[in-house]
Write an enzyme that holds these catalytic residues in place. Structure first.
Site, PDB file in Angstrom:
ATOM      1  N   THR A  18       0.836  -1.206   0.000  1.00 19.83           N
ATOM      2  CA  THR A  18       0.000   0.000   0.000  1.00 19.83           C
ATOM      3  C   THR A  18       0.872   1.257   0.000  1.00 19.83           C
ATOM      4  OG1 THR A  18      -1.561  -1.237   1.396  1.00 19.83           O
ATOM      5  CG2 THR A  18      -1.973   1.105   1.147  1.00 19.83           C
ATOM      6  N   ARG A  22       7.790  -2.673   2.899  1.00 18.49           N
ATOM      7  CA  ARG A  22       7.974  -2.765   4.344  1.00 18.49           C
ATOM      8  C   ARG A  22       8.329  -4.184   4.727  1.00 18.49           C
ATOM      9  NH1 ARG A  22       3.195   1.084   6.832  1.00 18.49           N
ATOM     10  NH2 ARG A  22       3.581   2.708   5.305  1.00 18.49           N
ATOM     11  N   SER A 113       6.309   4.010   8.552  1.00 20.49           N
ATOM     12  CA  SER A 113       5.151   4.748   9.043  1.00 20.49           C
ATOM     13  C   SER A 113       4.778   4.418  10.479  1.00 20.49           C
ATOM     14  CB  SER A 113       3.982   4.506   8.098  1.00 20.49           C
ATOM     15  OG  SER A 113       2.940   5.397   8.383  1.00 20.49           O
ATOM     16  N   HIS A 114       3.561   3.896  10.675  1.00 23.05           N
ATOM     17  CA  HIS A 114       3.071   3.651  12.035  1.00 23.05           C
ATOM     18  C   HIS A 114       3.568   2.319  12.594  1.00 23.05           C
ATOM     19  CE1 HIS A 114       0.544   1.646   9.193  1.00 23.05           C
ATOM     20  NE2 HIS A 114       0.164   0.820  10.144  1.00 23.05           N
ATOM     21  N   LYS A 126      10.168   3.994   0.503  1.00 24.06           N
ATOM     22  CA  LYS A 126       9.107   4.412  -0.402  1.00 24.06           C
ATOM     23  C   LYS A 126       9.698   5.348  -1.457  1.00 24.06           C
ATOM     24  CE  LYS A 126       5.837   7.153   1.150  1.00 24.06           C
ATOM     25  NZ  LYS A 126       4.539   7.817   1.377  1.00 24.06           N
ATOM     26  N   ASP A 277       1.836  10.022  13.616  1.00 25.32           N
ATOM     27  CA  ASP A 277       2.475   8.701  13.539  1.00 25.32           C
ATOM     28  C   ASP A 277       3.976   8.797  13.268  1.00 25.32           C
ATOM     29  OD1 ASP A 277       2.366   9.466  10.868  1.00 25.32           O
ATOM     30  OD2 ASP A 277       2.060   7.419  10.153  1.00 25.32           O
ATOM     31  N   ASP A 279       5.958   8.664  10.678  1.00 21.14           N
ATOM     32  CA  ASP A 279       6.493   9.535   9.626  1.00 21.14           C
ATOM     33  C   ASP A 279       5.695  10.825   9.454  1.00 21.14           C
ATOM     34  OD1 ASP A 279       4.331   8.067   8.634  1.00 21.14           O
ATOM     35  OD2 ASP A 279       5.054   8.186   6.573  1.00 21.14           O
ATOM     36  N   ASP A 281       2.499  11.545   8.777  1.00 19.24           N
ATOM     37  CA  ASP A 281       1.431  11.785   7.805  1.00 19.24           C
ATOM     38  C   ASP A 281       0.037  11.473   8.371  1.00 19.24           C
ATOM     39  OD1 ASP A 281       1.819   9.062   7.774  1.00 19.24           O
ATOM     40  OD2 ASP A 281       2.083   8.891   5.600  1.00 19.24           O
ATOM     41  N   ARG A 282      -0.031  10.799   9.521  1.00 20.19           N
ATOM     42  CA  ARG A 282      -1.341  10.510  10.101  1.00 20.19           C
ATOM     43  C   ARG A 282      -1.641  11.459  11.257  1.00 20.19           C
ATOM     44  NH1 ARG A 282      -2.505   4.080  10.428  1.00 20.19           N
ATOM     45  NH2 ARG A 282      -1.734   3.552   8.357  1.00 20.19           N
ATOM     46  N   THR A 344      -7.751   2.174  -1.234  1.00 18.76           N
ATOM     47  CA  THR A 344      -6.931   2.508  -0.069  1.00 18.76           C
ATOM     48  C   THR A 344      -5.497   2.842  -0.483  1.00 18.76           C
ATOM     49  OG1 THR A 344      -8.263   1.140   1.382  1.00 18.76           O
ATOM     50  CG2 THR A 344      -6.001   1.540   2.074  1.00 18.76           C
ATOM     51  N   GLU A 364      -9.896   6.608   6.385  1.00 20.16           N
ATOM     52  CA  GLU A 364     -10.353   6.241   7.726  1.00 20.16           C
ATOM     53  C   GLU A 364      -9.203   5.881   8.661  1.00 20.16           C
ATOM     54  OE1 GLU A 364      -9.672   2.951   8.679  1.00 20.16           O
ATOM     55  OE2 GLU A 364      -8.814   2.721   6.662  1.00 20.16           O
ATOM     56  N   SER A 365      -8.021   5.623   8.089  1.00 22.50           N
ATOM     57  CA  SER A 365      -6.874   5.209   8.889  1.00 22.50           C
ATOM     58  C   SER A 365      -6.125   6.396   9.491  1.00 22.50           C
ATOM     59  CB  SER A 365      -5.934   4.382   8.025  1.00 22.50           C
ATOM     60  OG  SER A 365      -5.592   5.107   6.854  1.00 22.50           O
ATOM     61  N   LYS A 376      -0.607  12.529   2.697  1.00 23.76           N
ATOM     62  CA  LYS A 376      -1.408  12.940   3.824  1.00 23.76           C
ATOM     63  C   LYS A 376      -0.492  13.675   4.797  1.00 23.76           C
ATOM     64  CE  LYS A 376      -1.397   8.213   5.807  1.00 23.76           C
ATOM     65  NZ  LYS A 376      -0.927   7.291   4.781  1.00 23.76           N
ATOM     66  N   ARG A 496      -8.757  -6.521   7.734  1.00 22.08           N
ATOM     67  CA  ARG A 496      -9.438  -5.323   8.209  1.00 22.08           C
ATOM     68  C   ARG A 496     -10.919  -5.429   7.846  1.00 22.08           C
ATOM     69  NH1 ARG A 496      -5.064  -2.517   9.648  1.00 22.08           N
ATOM     70  NH2 ARG A 496      -3.398  -2.014   8.183  1.00 22.08           N
TER      71      ARG A 496
HETATM   72  C1  VG1 Z   1      -2.803   1.307   5.785  1.00 23.79           C
HETATM   73  C2  VG1 Z   1      -4.072   2.134   5.793  1.00 23.79           C
HETATM   74  C3  VG1 Z   1      -4.135   3.016   4.564  1.00 23.79           C
HETATM   75  C4  VG1 Z   1      -2.878   3.884   4.502  1.00 23.79           C
HETATM   76  C5  VG1 Z   1      -1.651   3.001   4.550  1.00 23.79           C
HETATM   77  C6  VG1 Z   1      -0.370   3.799   4.597  1.00 23.79           C
HETATM   78  O1  VG1 Z   1      -2.798   0.450   4.671  1.00 23.79           O
HETATM   79  O2  VG1 Z   1      -5.199   1.304   5.857  1.00 23.79           O
HETATM   80  O3  VG1 Z   1      -5.296   3.805   4.624  1.00 23.79           O
HETATM   81  O4  VG1 Z   1      -2.858   4.644   3.322  1.00 23.79           O
HETATM   82  O5  VG1 Z   1      -1.690   2.170   5.711  1.00 23.79           O
HETATM   83  O6  VG1 Z   1      -0.366   4.703   5.660  1.00 23.79           O
HETATM   84  P1  VG1 Z   1      -3.208  -1.115   4.765  1.00 23.79           P
HETATM   85  O7  VG1 Z   1      -2.949  -1.672   3.401  1.00 23.79           O
HETATM   86  O8  VG1 Z   1      -2.368  -1.710   5.843  1.00 23.79           O
HETATM   87  O9  VG1 Z   1      -4.654  -1.116   5.160  1.00 23.79           O
HETATM   88  V1  VG1 Z   1       1.052   5.002   6.503  1.00 23.79           V
HETATM   89  O10 VG1 Z   1       0.813   6.339   7.528  1.00 23.79           O
HETATM   90  O11 VG1 Z   1       1.308   3.570   7.209  1.00 23.79           O
HETATM   91  O12 VG1 Z   1       2.157   5.300   5.276  1.00 23.79           O
HETATM   92 CO    CO Z   2       2.456   7.248   8.141  1.00 20.99          CO
END
Ligand code: VG1
Ligand code: CO
Length: 543
Positions: A18, A22, A113-114, A126, A277, A279, A281-282, A344, A364-365, A376, A496
């Site tokens: 996504t 990772r 990220s998170h 990325k 989070d 990085d 962006d959240r 997504t 929604e995340s 984001k 999910r």
């Molecule tokens: C998750 C979230 C998605 C978001 C992605 C990257 O993906 O659901 O909405 O864009 O993380 O966010 P997945 O495929 O695990 O549902 V971040 O802040 O982790 O770069």
């Molecule tokens: Co992030």
């Protein structure tokens, strides 16, 4: 300086998900693993000769080492210049901004990220393109194809570049420009928001707590919220990025940001709480005694964005990912602007933002952002909230209550089943998919299925088609359940389940969401046979 060509072989599984590639940090640290992937990025994008790149990361374990490898490999392949955040740090939105401001050809963001960080946790890489946004699918497909064909990579033999101070150095003919990671981003925010009004808000005694969760937003939040906007020292906590995020899970939701949630629900709560989070962006938004779901936050921001100078001319459109609640759609309707529904992942918003068809986007995340960058942006969302609160001078709780009274409430929750067996997860999805044509009309746990399909997206701007983006089950009465497998995990599979139900009856707007969604939760569980197939009695994380 010597350029070495190293013979290598393709490594399985280097397929970007996504949001980039990772994996476990130890896997990234294995011989050739990172190098193979970086060379495959160069190969997949047609080389980096004479190109300008941006480089930075969220400061997690291995960030500093990986940055040196990227620099040596960019130099070996003839890049003209790499603009690096000091200490190899850049939040994801700041990296996006730098790529745009400096008209760079692209950028590398080192982040998972998170996901937690550390030698036994996660790492990620990325690639972002010249619009500042995540590489779209055709680019990540080319990068993945390159990982399957790679036979050698090129790297300069050199000492580490000093990234500890701003300035320029040379590396095998390539310019390495180290920049303050915060300055340009801060200027961008100053141009969008009414800093004077927010300053006046803080001067009036308004209190906030921003939890940077030991991740990359700390320096940004300190400089802007405490530095520029005059919030008292201590308003920003956990502000020093640490390689393992203080041993925590830098995911801004009520589970992982529990200390902040406890504070906000307690007697000593400040007016406003927020978190970001790994990085940056959240975002999580929480008022005194009032958690705001990301889907509601998107809707509230869209409905009130015109109060901020950067959006005073209104919005061109709103875009949300398919699993995100329909709350934003109701705002778009009221504003008379289009609302787009995308798969997504932020990469799907890029074309809409570039074409000027959407101004604000959200997931929604806990991801919200706008056309100011192509990622984001956690702090942006917090500042827009502050700008709105400064203009309205009402509490978060009353702003939300007012919003629901006007638009109705989309009760919403996401249930995650983490680290489940990959085969079982795939089978669950396959079996559900196979039953889709037969589901409409069936009654499950007392709920009648009104429609069932698998989401596919045709990009209205570039015409690209993306299939397999989540199974949607609609119920009589307008509720829905969505099922998809995560594309960001590093262990097993994560299922999910997204649950939603709309309510417009003024007397029924104040329910607890799990209670309001109980019927849909039961039907979703039964439809997919979650318990039997995953062996789990309940979700690992409910947001
Ligand atoms: C998750 C979230 C998605 C978001 C992605 C990257 O993906 O659901 O909405 O864009 O993380 O966010 P997945 O495929 O695990 O549902 V971040 O802040 O982790 O770069
Ligand atoms: Co992030």
């Amino acid at each position: 300086m010597k350029i070495t060509t190293v013979k290598t072989q393709p490594i399985d599984g280097q397929k970007p998900g996504t949001s980039g590639l990772r994996k476990k940090t130890r896997q990234f640290m294995q011989p050739h693993y990172l190098e193979n992937f970086i060379q495959s990025i160069w190969n997949g994008i047609g080389g980096v000769h004479d190109k300008v790149l941006v480089l930075g990361g969220d400061g997690r374990y291995f960030n500093d080492r990986a940055a040196q490898v990227v620099l040596r490999m960019a130099a070996a392949s003839g890049a003209a210049r790499v603009i690096v955040g000091q200490g190899a740090l850049l939040s994801t939105p700041a990296a996006s901004n730098l790529i745009r401001q400096r008209r760079a050809d692209g950028g590398i963001i080192l982040s998972a990220s998170h996901n937690p960080g550390g030698p036994d946790e996660d790492f990620g890489v990325k690639y972002n393109i010249s619009n500042g946004g995540p590489a779209p699918e055709d680019v990540t497909n080319r990068i993945f194809a390159a990982t399957q064909e790679i036979s050698e990579y090129h790297i300069v033999e050199a000492q580490d570049v000093d990234l500890s101070r701003p300035g320029k150095t040379a590396l095998a003919g390539m310019v390495v420009e180290v920049v303050d990671p915060v300055v340009d981003y801060k200027e961008l925010m100053q141009g969008l928001f009414d800093f004077d009004a927010i300053r006046a808000l803080f001067a009036s005694g308004f209190q906030m707590r921003f939890d940077a969760m030991h991740a990359v937003t700390g320096p940004y939040a300190r400089a802007i919220i405490e530095g520029e906007l005059g919030a008292p020292a201590g308003s920003v906590i956990n502000a020093t990025p640490s390689p393992d995020f203080g041993g925590g899970h830098p995911d801004p939701n009520p589970i992982w940001a529990k200390p902040l949630m406890d504070l906000m629900m307690g007697a000593e709560a400040p007016d406003f709480g927020a978190a970001s989070d790994g990085d940056g962006d959240r975002n999580m938004i929480v008022g005194r005694g009032c958690y705001v779901t990301p889907s509601d936050s998107l809707a509230v921001l869209a409905a009130n964005a015109h109060m901020a100078p950067g959006y005073r001319h209104g919005l061109k459109g709103i875009a949300r990912s398919m699993p995100t609640s329909g709350a934003a759609d109701r705002v778009a309707e009221a504003l008379g602007i289009p609302c787009f529904e995308t798969p997504t992942g932020w990469k799907f918003f890029g074309t809409l933002l570039d074409a000027g068809r959407a101004t604000i986007c959200g997931e929604e995340s806990a991801g919200t952002g706008s056309d100011h960058v192509r990622e984001k942006d956690g702090l942006w969302a917090v500042l827009l909230w502050l700008n709105i609160l400064a203009a309205r001078r009402v509490s978060v709780a009353s702003l939300i209550a007012e919003h629901w009274a006007r638009f109705g409430r989309n009760y919403y929750s996401r249930h995650d089943y983490e680290g489940i067996d990959s085969t079982a997860a795939t089978r669950l999805m396959d079996d559900l998919r196979a039953r889709l044509p037969d589901l409409p009309g069936q009654v499950v746990a007392g709920m009648t299925v009104s429609g069932a399909d698998e989401f596919a997206y045709d990009d209205p701007v570039d015409g690209s088609h993306t299939g397999g983006q989540g199974i949607r089950i609609g119920f009589d009465g307008g509720g829905r359940a969505v099922f998809r497998l995560s594309g960001t995990g590093t262990q097993g599979a994560t299922l999910r389940v997204y649950l939603e139900r709309y309510e417009s009856d003024a007397a029924r707007l104040g329910m607890e969401s799990q209670e309001a969604l109980a019927g849909i939760i039961a039907a979703a569980g039964e439809l997919a046979g979650i318990r039997a197939r995953t062996g789990r009695e309940s979700p690992d994380v409910i947001t």
